[in-house]
Design a protein around this motif. Structure first.
Motif, PDB file in Angstrom:
ATOM      1  N   ALA A  22       0.858  -1.203   0.000  1.00  0.00           N
ATOM      2  CA  ALA A  22       0.000   0.000   0.000  1.00  0.00           C
ATOM      3  C   ALA A  22       0.883   1.238   0.000  1.00  0.00           C
ATOM      4  O   ALA A  22       1.939   1.255   0.631  1.00  0.00           O
ATOM      5  CB  ALA A  22      -0.880  -0.011   1.236  1.00  0.00           C
ATOM      6  N   SER A  23       0.433   2.287  -0.712  1.00  0.00           N
ATOM      7  CA  SER A  23       1.334   3.432  -0.860  1.00  0.00           C
ATOM      8  C   SER A  23       1.447   4.210   0.449  1.00  0.00           C
ATOM      9  O   SER A  23       0.550   4.168   1.298  1.00  0.00           O
ATOM     10  CB  SER A  23       0.880   4.333  -2.006  1.00  0.00           C
ATOM     11  N   ILE A  24       2.550   4.917   0.584  1.00  0.00           N
ATOM     12  CA  ILE A  24       2.802   5.665   1.813  1.00  0.00           C
ATOM     13  C   ILE A  24       1.951   6.933   1.808  1.00  0.00           C
ATOM     14  O   ILE A  24       1.631   7.461   0.743  1.00  0.00           O
ATOM     15  CB  ILE A  24       4.304   6.008   1.978  1.00  0.00           C
ATOM     16  N   PRO A  25       1.574   7.433   2.998  1.00  0.00           N
ATOM     17  CA  PRO A  25       0.712   8.609   3.049  1.00  0.00           C
ATOM     18  C   PRO A  25       1.393   9.843   2.458  1.00  0.00           C
ATOM     19  O   PRO A  25       2.619   9.906   2.399  1.00  0.00           O
ATOM     20  CB  PRO A  25       0.466   8.812   4.554  1.00  0.00           C
ATOM     21  N   ALA A  26       0.585  10.798   2.037  1.00  0.00           N
ATOM     22  CA  ALA A  26       1.118  12.060   1.508  1.00  0.00           C
ATOM     23  C   ALA A  26       1.804  12.822   2.643  1.00  0.00           C
ATOM     24  O   ALA A  26       1.580  12.530   3.822  1.00  0.00           O
ATOM     25  CB  ALA A  26      -0.016  12.881   0.922  1.00  0.00           C
ATOM     26  N   GLY A  27       2.610  13.800   2.286  1.00  0.00           N
ATOM     27  CA  GLY A  27       3.271  14.636   3.304  1.00  0.00           C
ATOM     28  C   GLY A  27       4.646  14.115   3.639  1.00  0.00           C
ATOM     29  O   GLY A  27       5.029  13.020   3.220  1.00  0.00           O
ATOM     30  N   ASP A  28       5.389  14.917   4.412  1.00  0.00           N
ATOM     31  CA  ASP A  28       6.779  14.548   4.691  1.00  0.00           C
ATOM     32  C   ASP A  28       6.920  13.574   5.862  1.00  0.00           C
ATOM     33  O   ASP A  28       8.015  13.112   6.170  1.00  0.00           O
ATOM     34  CB  ASP A  28       7.651  15.794   4.902  1.00  0.00           C
TER      35      ASP A  28
END
Ligand code: ZN
Length: 283
Positions: free
Chosen positions: A237-243
Motif C-alpha cells: 500500500a502506498s505511503i501517506p502524503a506529506g513529509d
C-alpha cells in the motif's frame, strides 16, 4: 471447564503446527544455493514471496562491498542490483564514504531462517550506517567481511542520536538513496527520521519516502517498487502524503524506548503464492 481446556490445547497445537510450518519452509528456502535460470521475476509480497531468475550482486563494486556473505543473501531483481550499484557510485563520487551492504534476498528469495520477515522477493536491501572513508579492500574470503560490525547511531539511553557517530554525511546519503528512481520507501529508526525532519531545509519532498520503523538504528532498509516486468509482484500500500514529520512520527517517539529495539523473533509463518513452489523446486 474441560471443553475450555481442550480448546486451549487445540489452539496451542495449531499454533505450534503453524510455527513449525513456517520454520520448515524457511529452512528449505535458505538451503537453496543458487537462483533459478530464466527471466528475473519478483513474485508475491516482500514478507510472503519469492524471486525467480535472481541476480547476484557482485561482492565488490564502486563505493560498496557486500558483508556477511556467508549468509548467501546477496541476490535480487536486476532493479535492486542496479540501485545498489548506483547508490555506491554516487556515495563515492560525492565523498560520502563507502557502503557496506547487508542482506538482500536468498538466491530464490522466500522466507529466511533468521533475521527478517521481509526481504523475500528481491526488492529489499539493508545498507549499513557504518560509512567508511577509505576504499573497501576485502579479499574474496576476507574474514573481515564476516566480522565487521555496524554501530548504532543512537545514544546509550536510546533517546536520541549519538552525534559522535551521526553526521550530515548520513543525511545526505539518505537523501541520495531516497531520490534514486524505483525507490518505494526507506525504513530508518524514528530518531533518525526526527533528525531529518529537524535539519532538512529547502526541498523536503524526499522525506516522505523515509519511514520510521523499529530497529534500523545501525542500518537503513531500502525497498523498491514492484518492477514492471513482474506482474505477480504485489505492491505494498502506498505511503501517506506529506513529509511524515507529523503525528505519525510522534506516535513512534512516544513508544517505550525498548520497543524501538525489539528482540528479533522467528519469522511468522507465511503463505507463499503457489508460483513459488515451482521456483523452489526448479532445477
Ligand atoms: Zn532489512
Amino acid at each position: 471447564m474441560k471443553s475450555y481446556l481442550w480448546t486451549l490445547v487445540g489452539l496451542v497445537g495449531v499454533a505450534l503446527l503453524m510455527f513449525d510450518d513456517g520454520s520448515l519452509a524457511a529452512r528449505e528456502w535458505s538451503t537453496v544455493s543458487a537462483p533459478t535460470r530464466g527471466a528475473p521475476r519478483v513474485i508475491g509480497e516482500v514478507a510472503g514471496g519469492c524471486l525467480a531468475g535472481g541476480v547476484r550482486l557482485p561482492w565488490d563494486g564502486a563505493g560498496y562491498a557486500v558483508v556477511r556473505v556467508s549468509r548467501n543473501r546477496y541476490y535480487g531483481h536486476p532493479s535492486l542490483i542496479r540501485y545498489i550499484q548506483a547508490l555506491g557510485s554516487s556515495a563515492k563520487l560525492n565523498g560520502l564514504g563507502n557502503l557496506y551492504i547487508g542482506d538482500l534476498s536468498q538466491p530464490r528469495g522466500g522466507p529466511m531462517a533468521f533475521g527478517h520477515s521481509s526481504h523475500q522477493n528481491g526488492i529489499d536491501v539493508d545498507i549499513w550506517f557504518n560509512l567508511r572513508q577509505a576504499p573497501l579492500l576485502f579479499t574474496r574470503t576476507d574474514p573481515a567481511r564476516e566480522l565487521i560490525q555496524t554501530p548504532s547511531m543512537l545514544n546509550f539511553a536510546r533517546t536520541g542520536l549519538n552525534y559522535s557517530l551521526w553526521s550530515p554525511r548520513h543525511a545526505r546519503l539518505l537523501e541520495q538513496a531516497a531520490r534514486l528512481p524505483a525507490v518505494d520507501r526507506i525504513f530508518v529508526n524514528p530518531h533518525i527520521k526526527r533528525e531529518l525532519c529537524r535539519t532538512v531545509k529547502y526541498d523536503r519532498s524526499w522525506l516522505r519516502k523515509i519511514r520510521p520503523w523499529h530497529w534500523h538504528d545501525d542500518h537503513f532498509h531500502v525497498r523498491l517498487v514492484c518492477p514492471e516486468d513482474s506482474i505477480d509482484c504485489v505492491q505494498q500500500a502506498s505511503i501517506p502524503a506529506g513529509d511524515g514529520c507529523d503525528q505519525s512520527l510522534s506516535w513512534w517517539l512516544k513508544l517505550r524506548i525498548p520497543a524501538l529495539r525489539p528482540r528479533p523473533s522467528a519469522p511468522p509463518p507465511v503463505r507463499l503464492p503457489e508460483r513459488c513452489d515451482a521456483v523452489l523446486y526448479a532445477e
